[in-house]
Design a protein around this motif. Structure first.
Motif, PDB file in Angstrom:
ATOM      1  N   GLY A 217      53.427 -64.975  37.263  1.00 32.00           N
ATOM      2  CA  GLY A 217      52.460 -64.394  38.184  1.00 32.00           C
ATOM      3  C   GLY A 217      51.914 -63.057  37.738  1.00 32.00           C
ATOM      4  O   GLY A 217      51.938 -62.096  38.485  1.00 32.00           O
ATOM      5  N   PRO A 218      51.406 -62.956  36.486  1.00 35.08           N
ATOM      6  CA  PRO A 218      50.911 -61.653  36.033  1.00 35.08           C
ATOM      7  C   PRO A 218      49.517 -61.348  36.579  1.00 35.08           C
ATOM      8  O   PRO A 218      48.772 -62.262  36.957  1.00 35.08           O
ATOM      9  CB  PRO A 218      50.866 -61.814  34.513  1.00 35.08           C
ATOM     10  CG  PRO A 218      50.639 -63.262  34.296  1.00 35.08           C
ATOM     11  CD  PRO A 218      51.228 -63.997  35.462  1.00 35.08           C
ATOM     12  N   ILE A 219      49.199 -60.079  36.638  1.00 29.44           N
ATOM     13  CA  ILE A 219      47.836 -59.666  36.985  1.00 29.44           C
ATOM     14  C   ILE A 219      47.480 -58.493  36.078  1.00 29.44           C
ATOM     15  O   ILE A 219      48.296 -57.607  35.853  1.00 29.44           O
ATOM     16  CB  ILE A 219      47.705 -59.329  38.485  1.00 29.44           C
ATOM     17  CG1 ILE A 219      46.247 -59.058  38.837  1.00 29.44           C
ATOM     18  CG2 ILE A 219      48.598 -58.179  38.888  1.00 29.44           C
ATOM     19  CD1 ILE A 219      45.951 -59.180  40.305  1.00 29.44           C
ATOM     20  N   SER A 220      46.298 -58.522  35.519  1.00 28.96           N
ATOM     21  CA  SER A 220      45.915 -57.470  34.582  1.00 28.96           C
ATOM     22  C   SER A 220      45.540 -56.213  35.351  1.00 28.96           C
ATOM     23  O   SER A 220      45.248 -56.269  36.541  1.00 28.96           O
ATOM     24  CB  SER A 220      44.729 -57.935  33.742  1.00 28.96           C
ATOM     25  OG  SER A 220      43.606 -58.078  34.584  1.00 28.96           O
ATOM     26  N   ALA A 221      45.562 -55.096  34.659  1.00 32.41           N
ATOM     27  CA  ALA A 221      45.246 -53.829  35.307  1.00 32.41           C
ATOM     28  C   ALA A 221      43.833 -53.860  35.876  1.00 32.41           C
ATOM     29  O   ALA A 221      43.586 -53.353  36.982  1.00 32.41           O
ATOM     30  CB  ALA A 221      45.404 -52.685  34.305  1.00 32.41           C
TER      31      ALA A 221
END
Lengths: 404, 351
Positions: A217-221
């Motif tokens: 579940g990553p999210i970029s900056a």
């Protein structure tokens, strides 16, 4: 759960023919830690699409606040993020104080810092241990919960309540903390590092735990900023934004602490950021106790501070003040303020408009969970059901704060 | 003939009671053990120190309202837990529990039956066990239950392969017999099989964890994702059967591991100790000691199962499959090859 026979080619028309199954994750599901629903479109175990539904515990807090005297709004803020109610209380007091242009004595501010950092630790304990539970490691959860219990004992000693604390007053605190409260804090500061170390040893470098959480579940900056993420979830994505540093309140500028940041914004980074923040909070509390200045525990705001009982019984003016405060008949100056604090989950803001009189004209809570939850469907698209649940718990979406 | 039937009947009933009692108390021990690991006390109200807790649980399960969903397939819904329970129990048929007793010149094996394909029987029954979960999950007509059932079946089928290959290696190194009795007796004379099959034991143990759906392989029923997994729709004693059968499975897995790799009812210097105590081989006392030793080994493995469950997080579905197919399968093949080479040089196999 039936799936049409399709040939797996790149032909878009064929793929669109594919039949997905709908899975209702929630509203009452053990993993949602509250009541909210996700209607998932599933391709086997992979999530194809998600539609979140909110509002199951909507309690119209902002509307309620328009009919309540300022002091009586505090119990409403308790029920926003109920894992760290004291931060919400303090944030609300500071907003009103900003409107009143009140000068808060340093001693009260330092006490507030201690309370806020304690509840930040309690909040992070819940979030991180629940990440453990959602990966199946129940022991860490029950183990570190003992220290959350100790924090609640401190709150209980200071204000009498544990979860929905309603701690302090507009302008400071009602009285000095008891010796027992300080003793409890001392014991906590002594014992907690041991417990936290054991908890870290159990999970931080655990192969299965890392396999589960790294890249989950990553999210970029960029996306996080676009959604206006704040707090630990934004810091996990690599942006070192912390309200305590960027826009210090309640004398946070007096303390030295580091702001941990992650790199990928995945579940593991969120977990680690919270772990490190707990250590930082501990150090802030220690600094606050060491530097504790002398002085009064509350600002000179007679409109918000109940006079001593002897005076109420023997003195006409005191009795009038007592009555006015209890009934909430205090005129607040006109104005428009925004104040934010670094809550357990991120920037918790209070946007307050007063047109005079005893109640606010409009009050808006900037609830970080509400913002996180908007990004949730995007974050879980294309990942597995197990990961979606971990993502939810690692963002620490609290239903109370989500729905208000 | 009558004596034979009576002896077999006593064996069956005795082992059935042993299984039920040990599974019931395994639930209590699991809760006590978890409590110990988590700084709690565990159940302590029913009976002395919580000793009557399993009884209370059982009564509660029976008294609960039975709910069978209207949309479910009623016959299969009832068949599911029954099948799971039956397969769990009948695995015990081939486990040799103690040394044979000689009474009146007649030798009585303390084993329900010694079939010459005991190991294959174990694998076969374990495979049928999948149907209990699959049928239960599918017939409840619930998506969470179905997901759990799908996970369970693919997991159990995948892990049976390395398990079977590990067993082939074991059989090669233990003399080529598929009968559990022969395998145990072989370990009485020589060393325990773990000495020759350390890697095989590890693979078998991991697969046993997966076969019994215990953490870290408890995906079919992981409560945080699938509510209750395959038994989401079950209530009352049908749920009880599923939960209970899991403990029976755990007990029997431990018994099988102890039998195959750790010498079963044998222990080091057994004959010297028996001689010193003046016990004749074949006497009831010797069997009793052997049975006690086996139970101690089983208890040790049950504790290991629980220790793992309450320490480790669980895998994700794809990671589980990767572990099974990409790690355990090659490892077990390597183990098989290495075993053949070692046994060739030991002179146990000839080409």
């Amino acid at each position: 759960m039936s799936k049409k026979e399709t040939t797996y080619s790149v032909n878009q028309e064929v793929i669109e023919e594919k039949e997905y199954s709908t899975l209702n994750l929630g509203p009452t599901h053990p993993a949602t830690h509250g009541i909210f629903q996700n209607v998932l479109k599933m391709d086997g175990e992979i999530i194809h699409d998600a539609v979140p539904t909110i509002g199951y515990i909507h309690r119209a807090f902002e509307k309620l606040a328009e009919r309540r005297p300022y002091a009586q709004i505090t119990p409403i803020t308790d029920r926003l993020n109920y894992c760290s109610s004291p931060i919400n209380n303090m944030g609300w007091y500071m907003t009103v104080e900003k409107l009143l242009k009140a000068e808060i004595p340093k001693r009260a501010q330092y006490h507030r810092v201690i309370i806020m950092e304690l509840s930040r630790i309690a909040d992070h304990i819940i979030c991180n241990s629940v990440i453990g539970v959602d990966t199946g490691a129940m022991t860490g959860f029950l183990y570190i919960f003992q220290w959350r219990e100790k924090i609640y004992e401190i709150f209980e000693e200071i204000c009498g309540a544990r979860l929905t604390t309603n701690i302090g007053r507009i302008g400071g605190f009602d009285k000095e903390w008891s010796k027992k409260a300080w003793d409890l804090i001392d014991t906590f500061l002594k014992e907690f590092p041991k417990g936290l170390t054991e908890f870290s040893n159990l999970l931080e470098r655990n192969k299965i735990f890392m396999d589960r959480t790294v890249n989950c579940g990553p999210i970029s900056a960029e996306r996080a900023l676009a959604y206006s993420f704040v707090g630990p979830n934004l810091r996990a994505a690599g942006v070192d934004y912390d309200v305590r540093v960027m826009n210090p309140y309640s004398s946070y500028e007096d303390f030295t602490f580091t702001v941990p940041v992650g790199t990928q914004g995945d579940t593991y980074d969120r977990f680690m950021v919270r772990q490190h923040e707990m250590w930082q909070s501990l150090s802030i509390i220690e600094q606050a106790i060491k530097k504790m200045p002398a002085g009064a525990m509350h600002a000179d705001l007679p409109d918000f501070f109940l006079p001593p009982k002897e005076q109420v019984y023997n003195n006409m003016e005191a009795l009038i003040y007592h009555f006015k405060i209890v009934m909430g008949e205090t005129d607040i100056p006109k104005g428009e303020v925004y104040h934010c604090v670094e809550g357990g989950n991120g920037e918790l803001g209070f946007y307050l408009i007063s047109d005079g009189g005893r109640t606010p004209f409009r009050l808006h809570f900037r609830r970080p969970c509400f913002i996180y939850y908007q990004a949730y469907p995007e974050m879980i698209k294309g990942i597995m059901l197990s990961d979606a649940i971990l993502t939810m718990s690692s963002m620490n979406v609290i239903a109370g704060e989500l729905d208000a | 003939m009558t004596a034979f039937i009576i002896y077999k009947a006593i064996m069956c009933v005795g082992i059935f009671v042993l299984l039920l009692a040990s599974a019931a108390y395994a639930t209590l021990w699991e809760r006590k053990f978890a409590a110990f690991l988590q700084d709690r006390k565990g159940p302590s109200r029913a009976g002395w120190g919580g000793l009557l807790q399993p009884l209370a649980d059982g009564v509660k399960m029976f008294m609960k309202e039975e709910i069978i969903p209207n949309v479910s397939n009623r016959a299969l819904f009832i068949l599911g837990p029954s099948l799971f329970m039956v397969t769990a129990v009948i695995t015990s048929a081939v486990v040799p529990w103690a040394k044979p007793v000689i009474i009146g010149g007649q030798t009585y094996d303390l084993q329900i039956t010694d079939i010459n394909i005991g190991v294959i029987y174990l694998l076969g029954v374990a495979s049928i066990g999948v149907y209990g979960i699959m049928i239960g999950g599918w017939s409840s007509n619930n998506k969470f239950a179905l997901l759990g059932a799908v996970r369970a079946s693919s997991q159990m089928i995948s892990y049976e392969i390395p398990m079977g290959i590990a067993l082939i290696a074991l059989i090669i190194s233990s003399g080529g017999s598929l009968s559990l009795k022969t395998i145990v007796e072989g370990q009485d004379a020589g060393l325990a099989n773990i000495v020759w099959q350390p890697l095989g034991f590890l693979i078998f143990f991991i697969c046993a964890l997966a076969e019994t759906n215990r953490a870290p392989f408890d995906l079919p029923e992981c409560e945080t994702e699938l509510v209750g997994g395959y038994h989401t729709e079950y209530s009352s004693m049908k749920l009880g059967l599923y939960l209970f059968a899991e403990y029976i499975n755990m007990f029997i897995s431990s018994a099988v591991i102890a039998t195959l790799y750790f010498g079963g009812y044998n222990f080091p210097f057994a004959h010297e100790i028996y001689a010193k105590l003046g016990l004749a081989e074949g006497s009831a006392m010797v069997s009793l000691i052997g049975f006690g030793v086996l139970l101690a080994k089983i208890f040790g493995f049950i504790c290991l199962f629980m220790w793992i469950r309450w320490t480790l997080p669980r895998f994700r579905y794809d990671q589980l499959m990767n572990l099974g197919w990409k790690t355990l399968l090659p490892l077990s093949l390597f183990n098989l090859a290495a075993t053949v080479v070692v046994e060739y040089f030991r002179g146990n196999i000839h080409f």
